[in-house]
Structure formats: C-alpha cells, structure tokens
Enzyme design. Sequence first.
Site, PDB file in Angstrom:
ATOM      1  N   GLU A  58      53.466  -7.037 -80.248  1.00 56.68           N
ATOM      2  CA  GLU A  58      54.184  -5.947 -80.710  1.00 56.68           C
ATOM      3  C   GLU A  58      54.699  -5.207 -79.297  1.00 56.68           C
ATOM      4  O   GLU A  58      55.351  -4.033 -79.377  1.00 56.68           O
ATOM      5  CB  GLU A  58      53.916  -5.080 -81.796  1.00 56.68           C
ATOM      6  N   ASP A 100      55.452  -0.208 -76.960  1.00 58.75           N
ATOM      7  CA  ASP A 100      54.631  -0.606 -78.111  1.00 58.75           C
ATOM      8  C   ASP A 100      55.023  -0.183 -79.562  1.00 58.75           C
ATOM      9  O   ASP A 100      55.356   1.024 -79.468  1.00 58.75           O
ATOM     10  CB  ASP A 100      53.041  -0.425 -77.861  1.00 58.75           C
ATOM     11  N   ILE A 101      55.019  -0.807 -80.631  1.00 60.80           N
ATOM     12  CA  ILE A 101      55.547  -0.481 -81.929  1.00 60.80           C
ATOM     13  C   ILE A 101      54.379   0.377 -82.359  1.00 60.80           C
ATOM     14  O   ILE A 101      53.262  -0.127 -82.501  1.00 60.80           O
ATOM     15  CB  ILE A 101      55.877  -1.647 -82.610  1.00 60.80           C
TER      16      ILE A 101
END
Length: 437
Positions: free
Chosen positions: A334, A291-292
């Site tokens: 994301e 996950d960003i």
Amino acid sequence: MSNSAQSNHRALRQRIYNDALKTAMTERGLLPDRLLTPESRLHDASPALNALYESYSWAAHSLKARAWLQAAIFFNFLLMSFDYFVSPSLLVATLIIRGFIMSSILLGLYFLWGRQRASWIQGATLVVVSATIMIGSGALGALGGVSLFERYTTGALFTVATAILFFPIGFRWTVAAVVTAIVLHAVMLVTGPVRDPLLALSTSYFYSGAIVAFASTRKATLRSQWNSFKSKIRELRDQEALAKLNAELKVVANLDPLTGIQNRRSTQENIARIWDDPAYAKPAIAVLMLDIDNFKQLNDTLGHATGDDCIKGVADKISLALHDGGIVSRHGGEEFLVVLTDTTASDAFAVAERIRKSVESLQLNTPGNAPASPVTVSIGLALWAGDQTPDMLINRADEALYDAKRKGKNQTVVAQPPQDISAHPGQAHSQKAHDAA
C-alpha cells in the site's frame, strides 16, 4: 555518366525504393496478406499495386539496365577498332553506324533509364535495343562480306539475349524484343550476303532457340523478383509487429498490474536516468513516500477486493493531483513513491498536501448497508541535500513517513536535512508551512 549523375540516380532510386516499401508495408488494403502467399501472382494485383510494384522494380533493378547500356556503349567503341582491323574499308561505315547512330541511341536509352518512366516506355527500350543491335550489326556485316555478315548477325543475336536478362521490364515486352531480334535475324539471313540461305535459316532457328531460352529465364527471374518483393514486405511487417509487441511488453513490464502506474523497478530506472542527466538540477528534486493509513485493518475487515479497489483509487488520486508533473509508482503493498523534479520545498509540500486532501475525498464501496469507509494517507517528504544518492533520499522520505504515522497519520512530514548539512532556507520554509498546517 559523371559521378554526380550516378549519385543523383542512386539517391532517386533509394527514395523511390523506400517509399514503395513503406507504402506496401503500411497500406494493408493495397497489399493484403492473401497476396503475400507464395502462390499469388503479379496478375492478381490491383492496378494500384501494379503501379507500386513497377516503382519498386525500377528502383531495385534499373541499375542493371543502365549498367548493361553503359557496357554496350563501351564495347561498341571497342568494336570500331575490330571493324577496322578485320576490314579497313569499314572505317567510315563503323564511325557512322557504331560511333554515331548506335552509340547515340544507346546513350539516349541510358539517360532515359535515369528515372522511372511509364511501363510501356521502359518496355519499348528493350525493343529499341534489339532493333538497334541487330540492324546496326547486320549493316556493318553486309558491308564487310559474307563471313563477317554471318558472324556479326549471330553476335548481335547473343548481345540481345544478354540484354533480355538485365532489363527489368514486363514479360510481354521481353517477348516483343525476342520476336524483333529473331525476325530481323531471319530477314537479314534471307536477304543478306549468305552462301546458303537454307543453311542460314536453320542456323537462325538454332540461335533463335537459344534466345527463347534466355527469355524463359527472364520469366522465371520476374517471378522470383515478385516473390522477393512479397517476402520483403512480409519481413518488414513481421518486424513491425515484433517491435510493436516488444514495446507493449516493455510498457507492461514497467507498469504495476493492479494500478496501471509505474512499478518499483521502472521507477528506479527513471530515478537513475534523472540522477545522471545534468539537465535535472539535484537541489530541485524532491521525493514523497506515501502509505495508506490503517490499510491492514481495512483489508481484513472489508476483504481483499475492497483493498484492491482502495489501492487503485489512491493511485488514481495521486496521478490526478500531480497534473502529469512527476513520477508516481507503486513502491510495494500500500506504499507509493512520487518523484518531483524542477520543484521547490514549498511547491513540493503543496503537491503533497494536494494529494493528501484528494485522497480524503475517496469513498470506498462497502458490502451491505455499511457506511462508506474513509481513506487517508500519510506522507513523508524529503528534498535533496548535499551529496545524497537516490537511495539515501528515498530513505529520508521513508523515515519522514514513519514520523507522520507516529504523529497521528493523515499528514505530511518534511524530513530534516542530514545532520552534517544545515537546513536550506527552502526546507526551513516548508517545515514552517507544515507546522502551521
């Protein structure tokens, strides 16, 4: 005429037929689309296309010529009994003319049609058939008397007419065979044992009209065969184009439109395939959930266009870091999912760290003179344990991802084994490696 010879002929025909269609379908310069229209004629084709079509025509229709020759040989022997029945004095003549000369010629032509020859040779066979049938029948008829002579020459003319319908040759050779039959018929009626030569000639004229009609039918058949060839090529090309389009649509349907990597649905299908394939050892399967970090803040601050650039950049970094050794997909928003096979706990952790450090090097362009925005990812790593299903393994990786977020982000956390399963040595090793990192 043995079964093996017939089988060999069928196999040869099929090979040449397939090769001709494949060449015509793929070589657009040889058979351009303008020649596939209903209005095009064979004489519009180039010499190379003519040669290709002759191969196709032989493969598609040579069986008809061989079948006619085989039937002609069979009936030729039957007619030997008829000759003897109507005129016992014809026994020796029919044995020589029908049993040896005519049958030998027809048998030779049968074997000649066993493989493709030059077009002029194939065309000349019908002329030979015409001459053989007319002269042989006329000779026996002359030996049998007036009534038998007229009957035999008329029957021979119609026999040639049937041959015209079966031989897959060019129209000019059909005309040559027709002219041969008509001329021989007329000459024999004038010089042979007939009661009234004038009546015989008028009769010849009548039957000649019939054989010309057969020739006209053959011309229409040749045109139909050429149109059938074009239609088949169009159909094959349409099928090829449709298959290509379907393949492209399938690829597009399996890819995320923003990043170009697999989407969630296609990854689920791949995981299911891997799970059901005994070639993949389940203890060697690992899942990374990425996950960003701080993506919502980045998106709100720098805008959706920069957010999209960030997602695409992270996808590229993940793909490059995998070295084509795993499945990478956009799991949603994301989030990214990576599936590794044939791996160990330490190797999977090393891959996760390589991805994480690679993403750290990503620099986003920002509006104005603002400094480039750094990008990091948090990663949860889960290794297969016990009888876990793919969903259970992904959920464990997701839980490890949230642990990484809680612990400060920009790090890899290895999921603990399920409570009812003791940690494998490899998992313990990877956890120690993570703690040390």
